[in-house]
Scaffold this motif. Structure first.
Motif, mmCIF file in Angstrom:
data_model
loop_
_atom_site.group_PDB
_atom_site.id
_atom_site.type_symbol
_atom_site.label_atom_id
_atom_site.label_comp_id
_atom_site.label_asym_id
_atom_site.label_seq_id
_atom_site.Cartn_x
_atom_site.Cartn_y
_atom_site.Cartn_z
ATOM 1 N N GLU A 1 0.819 -1.215 0.000
ATOM 2 C CA GLU A 1 0.000 0.000 0.000
ATOM 3 C C GLU A 1 0.852 1.263 0.000
ATOM 4 N N ASN A 2 1.955 1.218 0.732
ATOM 5 C CA ASN A 2 2.782 2.411 0.900
ATOM 6 C C ASN A 2 4.109 2.340 0.162
ATOM 7 N N ARG A 3 4.388 1.190 -0.495
ATOM 8 C CA ARG A 3 5.634 0.961 -1.228
ATOM 9 C C ARG A 3 6.842 1.318 -0.359
ATOM 10 N N ARG A 4 6.861 0.697 0.801
ATOM 11 C CA ARG A 4 7.970 0.860 1.735
ATOM 12 C C ARG A 4 8.449 -0.521 2.183
ATOM 13 N N TYR A 5 9.732 -0.633 2.472
ATOM 14 C CA TYR A 5 10.220 -1.833 3.133
ATOM 15 C C TYR A 5 9.539 -1.943 4.487
ATOM 16 N N LEU A 6 9.281 -3.167 4.901
ATOM 17 C CA LEU A 6 8.632 -3.392 6.192
ATOM 18 C C LEU A 6 9.388 -4.462 6.963
ATOM 19 N N MET A 7 9.703 -4.140 8.210
ATOM 20 C CA MET A 7 10.369 -5.093 9.099
ATOM 21 C C MET A 7 9.392 -5.486 10.204
ATOM 22 N N ARG A 8 9.295 -6.770 10.450
ATOM 23 C CA ARG A 8 8.353 -7.287 11.440
ATOM 24 C C ARG A 8 9.122 -8.063 12.500
ATOM 25 N N ALA A 9 9.054 -7.579 13.740
ATOM 26 C CA ALA A 9 9.735 -8.235 14.859
ATOM 27 C C ALA A 9 8.689 -8.868 15.768
ATOM 28 N N ALA A 10 8.662 -10.203 15.819
ATOM 29 C CA ALA A 10 7.669 -10.939 16.602
ATOM 30 C C ALA A 10 8.363 -11.746 17.694
ATOM 31 N N ASN A 11 7.816 -11.700 18.887
ATOM 32 C CA ASN A 11 8.439 -12.393 20.021
ATOM 33 C C ASN A 11 8.691 -13.868 19.724
ATOM 34 N N THR A 12 7.657 -14.570 19.271
ATOM 35 C CA THR A 12 7.784 -16.005 18.983
ATOM 36 C C THR A 12 7.684 -16.300 17.490
ATOM 37 N N GLY A 13 7.806 -15.262 16.657
ATOM 38 C CA GLY A 13 7.689 -15.423 15.215
ATOM 39 C C GLY A 13 6.263 -15.128 14.778
ATOM 40 N N ILE A 14 6.103 -14.802 13.549
ATOM 41 C CA ILE A 14 7.058 -14.891 12.450
ATOM 42 C C ILE A 14 7.663 -13.497 12.243
ATOM 43 N N SER A 15 8.999 -13.386 12.373
ATOM 44 C CA SER A 15 9.696 -12.134 12.088
ATOM 45 C C SER A 15 10.077 -12.125 10.613
ATOM 46 N N ARG A 16 9.974 -10.951 9.994
ATOM 47 C CA ARG A 16 10.166 -10.884 8.549
ATOM 48 C C ARG A 16 10.788 -9.567 8.111
ATOM 49 N N ILE A 17 11.378 -9.621 6.922
ATOM 50 C CA ILE A 17 11.736 -8.419 6.173
ATOM 51 C C ILE A 17 11.019 -8.523 4.827
ATOM 52 N N ILE A 18 10.208 -7.513 4.514
ATOM 53 C CA ILE A 18 9.370 -7.528 3.314
ATOM 54 C C ILE A 18 9.729 -6.320 2.454
ATOM 55 N N ASP A 19 9.858 -6.540 1.153
ATOM 56 C CA ASP A 19 10.204 -5.422 0.274
ATOM 57 C C ASP A 19 8.946 -4.702 -0.211
ATOM 58 N N PRO A 20 9.056 -3.567 -0.902
ATOM 59 C CA PRO A 20 7.877 -2.789 -1.304
ATOM 60 C C PRO A 20 6.939 -3.498 -2.270
ATOM 61 N N LEU A 21 7.377 -4.609 -2.865
ATOM 62 C CA LEU A 21 6.498 -5.381 -3.738
ATOM 63 C C LEU A 21 5.723 -6.440 -2.971
ATOM 64 N N GLY A 22 5.969 -6.536 -1.658
ATOM 65 C CA GLY A 22 5.286 -7.522 -0.834
ATOM 66 C C GLY A 22 5.985 -8.860 -0.773
#
Length: 554
Positions: A469-490
């Motif tokens: 939606e925002n065409r930004r990199y997104l970093m997701r930090a989760a205590n027990t997962g799922i932690s991710r790095i997502i690029d602007p294309l999803g």
């Protein structure tokens, strides 16, 4: 005596038909949500309902009931994992097992009924527009009404967007790409529109008893539906190619190296104050491991430190030493307390927030983001002060307070838009962060309380749409997962799986310029357009009905 018998039989026949349609629609929607390879089924999941509304002589109330039943069954299926989740969490409000089972069933049914109520009016809108304007405008009316219902049910402190139709398409990456223009609700409109076109094709065939004219109209509707999906898909592929080229342009992006800490700490270890120092040491140990990879930014998950960090000065100093000694920025999930003087009552009260702290590499605390959307009955209990019996459902001795400010947190490595757990379900929060200049988005969460893996996986996948939606990199930090790095294309670049303790090291790029997507800049313009269009159709249908009555009277 014959009339009551006939009436009773007709009612029974109607109820059986409505339940069969509800089960069929819910079954199709459930397959779309739970089986990634079958997610495309959401494009036809509502067809049985629409065919029934447009081809049976339903009274307005019956149309409302049928639509409500379908929506209720769909939400019941999608929220089914909520029951074992509540049972697994019964130790928090100290429920016995039998009580937890009863509460879980009641919460599950209550939520499904409540969510279904937002969709119920679509039944009467569909029938009225169909009778006055024909099937084609009824298709548009239903798409507008369903889109608005999804938006309305997200509003208020009890807003809940789990089970949004757009989220069923998360595995279909090309179909998500238009969200940079339309946002999540534009995807809902497109999904319901395709359902409506398919239902219109079937309806034409049924009404014309499959004569040549009806058959031609039916095929026309089905071909339009197919071409719409094909155009939608090809447009998504073209957008992916365009953004792939932009990502390869070094002058548009500032590249940094990040480290995400996934502590994998069970909730029982977070309840004791005596465990706090151990939790701090655990996260610091993982942080130092990440620092060997020359990262510029460290991210800890939601409530990594389950205490009001601003009250623990020695911990704040230890974190400052870590940041300055290793020249690294840190974003830390912890609680925050605020002292409030109640002059009228002559007493001091404390408010508590679920927060994310920003720590600069110079050792300076740069502010906090406070969670906006709190989980009902998890982080606060509605009407707790006014209705004493609601205390029975409290999981915490005191409610958290909703945050009221949305702005990016700035550290040396850039400006980051933050969302905490439940926040990520609501597209407008990430959109406002991007609109205010966030170069990248960050979600910190704790999904340890989810039962099973599907809810945690689905929650993680929703972050894909926020990135697109925002065409930004997104970093997701989760205590027990799922932690991710997502690029602007999803696309998921890297991830740590559920129940895994470790660090996630990756490279992300922050947008250098102030470029924004249509959605980031203008927000939910789709909602405004669909509301105006639907109002026009309803008013037009009403005026047409009034004119017809006058002509008959004359």
């Amino acid at each position: 005596m014959a009339t009551p018998c006939i009436t009773s039989t007709a009612v029974q026949r109607y109820l059986i038909t409505a339940i069969i349609i509800a089960v069929l629609c819910a079954g199709l929607a459930t397959l779309a949500f739970y089986v990634p390879a079958l997610s495309w089924i959401i494009l036809i999941a509502l067809v049985p309902l629409l065919v029934a509304l447009w081809n049976t002589p339903l009274k307005p109330l019956n149309a409302v009931i049928m639509t409500w039943l379908v929506a209720t069954f769909i939400h019941a299926c999608i929220n089914a994992p909520l029951m074992p989740t509540i049972i697994a969490l019964r130790d928090m409000p100290r429920f016995s097992l039998p009580v937890a089972v009863l509460v879980s069933i009641g919460a599950w049914l209550g939520l499904a009924i409540y969510q279904g109520a937002f969709t119920a009016p679509i039944g009467i809108i569909s029938v009225v527009v169909r009778r006055r304007w024909g099937i084609l405008l009824a298709v548009i009316a239903v798409a507008c009404a369903w889109t608005l219902s999804e938006y309305v049910r997200s509003l208020g402190v009890m807003g809940y967007l789990w089970g949004c139709l757009a989220y069923a398409l998360l595995p279909q990456l090309p179909l998500l790409q238009i969200a940079e223009w339309t946002g999540t609700y534009g995807l809902v409109f497109a999904i319901v529109l395709v359902n409506g076109l398919v239902a219109a094709g079937i309806s034409y065939c049924m009404q014309g008893k499959c004569n040549d004219t009806a058959r031609m109209r039916a095929w026309a509707m089905l071909i339009i539906a197919g071409l719409s999906v094909a155009t939608w898909y090809v447009t998504g592929l073209a957008l992916m190619v365009k953004w792939e080229d932009e990502l390869n342009s070094a002058k548009l992006w500032h590249v940094i190296r990040v480290g995400i800490v996934q502590g994998n700490v069970p909730r029982w270890q977070k309840r004791s104050v005596h465990m706090v120092t151990r939790l701090l040491n655990l996260h610091l140990k993982l942080t130092h491991k990440a620092l060997r990879s020359d990262v510029e930014l460290i991210i800890w998950s939601e409530s990594a430190l389950p205490i009001p960090l601003n009250e623990w000065s020695y911990m704040m100093r230890q974190l400052q030493r870590t940041a300055t000694g290793n020249d690294v920025d840190m974003l830390i999930g912890a609680l925050e307390s605020q002292r409030v003087e109640n002059v009228t009552a002559g007493q001091t009260v404390y408010r508590y927030y679920n927060a994310c702290y920003a720590l600069n590499r110079t050792g300076q605390w740069m502010g906090t983001y406070r969670k906006i959307r709190l989980v009902p009955f998890g982080e606060f209990v509605p009407l707790r002060k006014r209705l004493p019996f609601m205390e029975f459902f409290a999981a915490l001795p005191q409610d958290f307070t909703h945050g009221n400010s949305i702005k990016p947190l700035r550290v040396s490595s850039g400006r980051f838009g933050i969302a905490i757990c439940f926040d990520s379900l609501f597209p407008w929060i990430a959109r406002m962060e991007a609109h205010q200049g966030a170069g990248a988005l960050i979600i910190i969460t704790n999904d340890e309380w989810f039962w099973g893996s599907w809810m945690a996986k689905h929650h993680a996948d929703i972050a894909i749409l926020r990135a697109i939606e925002n065409r930004r990199y997104l970093m997701r930090a989760a205590n027990t997962g799922i932690s991710r790095i997502i690029d602007p294309l999803g696309r998921v670049q890297k991830e740590l799986q559920l129940s895994e303790r470790g660090i996630l090291i990756g490279t992300v790029a922050l947008r250098k310029d102030a470029s924004q997507t249509i959605y980031s800049r203008h927000g939910d313009w789709v909602i405004v357009c669909t509301a105006l269009l639907l109002i026009g159709l309803i008013i037009g249908a009403r005026l047409s009905s009034h004119r017809t009555q006058l002509e008959r009277g004359t």
